[in-house]
Motif scaffolding. Structure first.
Motif, PDB file in Angstrom:
ATOM      1  N   PRO A  20       0.851  -1.199   0.000  1.00 11.67           N
ATOM      2  CA  PRO A  20       0.000   0.000   0.000  1.00 11.67           C
ATOM      3  C   PRO A  20       0.884   1.246   0.000  1.00 11.67           C
ATOM      4  O   PRO A  20       2.045   1.154   0.371  1.00 11.67           O
ATOM      5  N   PRO A  21       0.371   2.409  -0.337  1.00 10.61           N
ATOM      6  CA  PRO A  21      -0.998   2.710  -0.760  1.00 10.61           C
ATOM      7  C   PRO A  21      -1.247   2.222  -2.190  1.00 10.61           C
ATOM      8  O   PRO A  21      -0.288   1.944  -2.933  1.00 10.61           O
ATOM      9  N   PRO A  22      -2.522   2.132  -2.582  1.00 13.94           N
ATOM     10  CA  PRO A  22      -2.841   1.731  -3.954  1.00 13.94           C
ATOM     11  C   PRO A  22      -2.131   2.637  -4.957  1.00 13.94           C
ATOM     12  O   PRO A  22      -2.201   3.860  -4.859  1.00 13.94           O
ATOM     13  N   HIS A  23      -1.449   2.024  -5.913  1.00  9.36           N
ATOM     14  CA  HIS A  23      -0.656   2.790  -6.872  1.00  9.36           C
ATOM     15  C   HIS A  23      -0.472   1.995  -8.157  1.00  9.36           C
ATOM     16  O   HIS A  23      -0.817   0.822  -8.232  1.00  9.36           O
ATOM     17  N   PHE A  24       0.077   2.671  -9.157  1.00  9.97           N
ATOM     18  CA  PHE A  24       0.441   2.007 -10.400  1.00  9.97           C
ATOM     19  C   PHE A  24       1.818   2.507 -10.831  1.00  9.97           C
ATOM     20  O   PHE A  24       2.313   3.516 -10.338  1.00  9.97           O
ATOM     21  N   HIS A  25       2.431   1.754 -11.733  1.00 16.56           N
ATOM     22  CA  HIS A  25       3.766   2.059 -12.214  1.00 16.56           C
ATOM     23  C   HIS A  25       3.684   2.628 -13.627  1.00 16.56           C
ATOM     24  O   HIS A  25       2.888   2.154 -14.440  1.00 16.56           O
ATOM     25  N   VAL A  26       4.511   3.613 -13.900  1.00 14.72           N
ATOM     26  CA  VAL A  26       4.568   4.265 -15.218  1.00 14.72           C
ATOM     27  C   VAL A  26       5.985   4.123 -15.753  1.00 14.72           C
ATOM     28  O   VAL A  26       6.955   4.377 -15.026  1.00 14.72           O
ATOM     29  N   ILE A  35       2.759   6.072  -9.135  1.00 13.33           N
ATOM     30  CA  ILE A  35       1.736   7.096  -8.929  1.00 13.33           C
ATOM     31  C   ILE A  35       0.669   6.581  -7.970  1.00 13.33           C
ATOM     32  O   ILE A  35       0.108   5.501  -8.172  1.00 13.33           O
ATOM     33  N   ASP A  36       0.382   7.357  -6.941  1.00 10.17           N
ATOM     34  CA  ASP A  36      -0.691   7.050  -5.989  1.00 10.17           C
ATOM     35  C   ASP A  36      -2.037   7.208  -6.698  1.00 10.17           C
ATOM     36  O   ASP A  36      -2.286   8.243  -7.322  1.00 10.17           O
ATOM     37  N   ILE A  37      -2.893   6.200  -6.609  1.00  8.72           N
ATOM     38  CA  ILE A  37      -4.181   6.256  -7.302  1.00  8.72           C
ATOM     39  C   ILE A  37      -5.102   7.308  -6.683  1.00  8.72           C
ATOM     40  O   ILE A  37      -5.792   8.031  -7.402  1.00  8.72           O
ATOM     41  N   GLU A  38      -5.125   7.402  -5.389  1.00 11.26           N
ATOM     42  CA  GLU A  38      -6.048   8.330  -4.719  1.00 11.26           C
ATOM     43  C   GLU A  38      -5.673   9.790  -4.956  1.00 11.26           C
ATOM     44  O   GLU A  38      -6.512  10.604  -5.326  1.00 11.26           O
ATOM     45  N   ALA A  59      -5.344   8.895 -15.620  1.00 12.18           N
ATOM     46  CA  ALA A  59      -5.677   8.293 -14.324  1.00 12.18           C
ATOM     47  C   ALA A  59      -6.910   8.941 -13.701  1.00 12.18           C
ATOM     48  O   ALA A  59      -7.700   8.258 -13.042  1.00 12.18           O
ATOM     49  N   ALA A  60      -7.096  10.225 -13.894  1.00 12.87           N
ATOM     50  CA  ALA A  60      -8.284  10.900 -13.357  1.00 12.87           C
ATOM     51  C   ALA A  60      -9.550  10.345 -14.008  1.00 12.87           C
ATOM     52  O   ALA A  60     -10.577  10.164 -13.343  1.00 12.87           O
ATOM     53  N   ILE A  61      -9.472  10.048 -15.293  1.00 15.01           N
ATOM     54  CA  ILE A  61     -10.620   9.489 -16.011  1.00 15.01           C
ATOM     55  C   ILE A  61     -10.913   8.071 -15.531  1.00 15.01           C
ATOM     56  O   ILE A  61     -12.079   7.692 -15.372  1.00 15.01           O
ATOM     57  N   TYR A  62      -9.869   7.297 -15.273  1.00 12.32           N
ATOM     58  CA  TYR A  62     -10.022   5.865 -14.989  1.00 12.32           C
ATOM     59  C   TYR A  62      -9.673   5.494 -13.545  1.00 12.32           C
ATOM     60  O   TYR A  62      -9.272   4.367 -13.271  1.00 12.32           O
TER      61      TYR A  62
END
Length: 86
Positions: A20-26, A35-38, A59-62
């Protein structure tokens, strides 16, 4: 590390059983960031402002789909592809 989206040379991935925290890799060329999703802020790494802007817009859209994929990754089940930014 499953790829969940790819657009304009930008690759978006998530790891199974990631911390955590929820994130994705770029990844973009030699640039990498987490990048933190929240908050849509950079947790780690560095990417150019132009690429960051595109990633944040996408990311804001999805955001909902990203959170759903985060939960799927935690359950160790296949992730769903997310529509690329056009």
């Amino acid at each position: 590390m499953p790829e969940i989206s790819r657009f304009l040379g930008i690759i978006i991935t998530m790891y199974y059983n990631d911390h955590p925290p929820p994130h994705f890799h770029v990844r973009y060329n030699q640039q990498k960031a987490i990048i933190d999703i929240e908050t849509l802020s950079i947790l780690e790494g560095n990417i150019s402002p132009r690429i960051l802007g595109l990633v944040i817009e996408w990311a804001a859209i999805y955001k909902t789909e990203l959170m759903q994929n985060w939960e799927l990754a935690r359950l160790q089940v296949p992730l769903e592809p997310i529509t690329p930014l056009e």
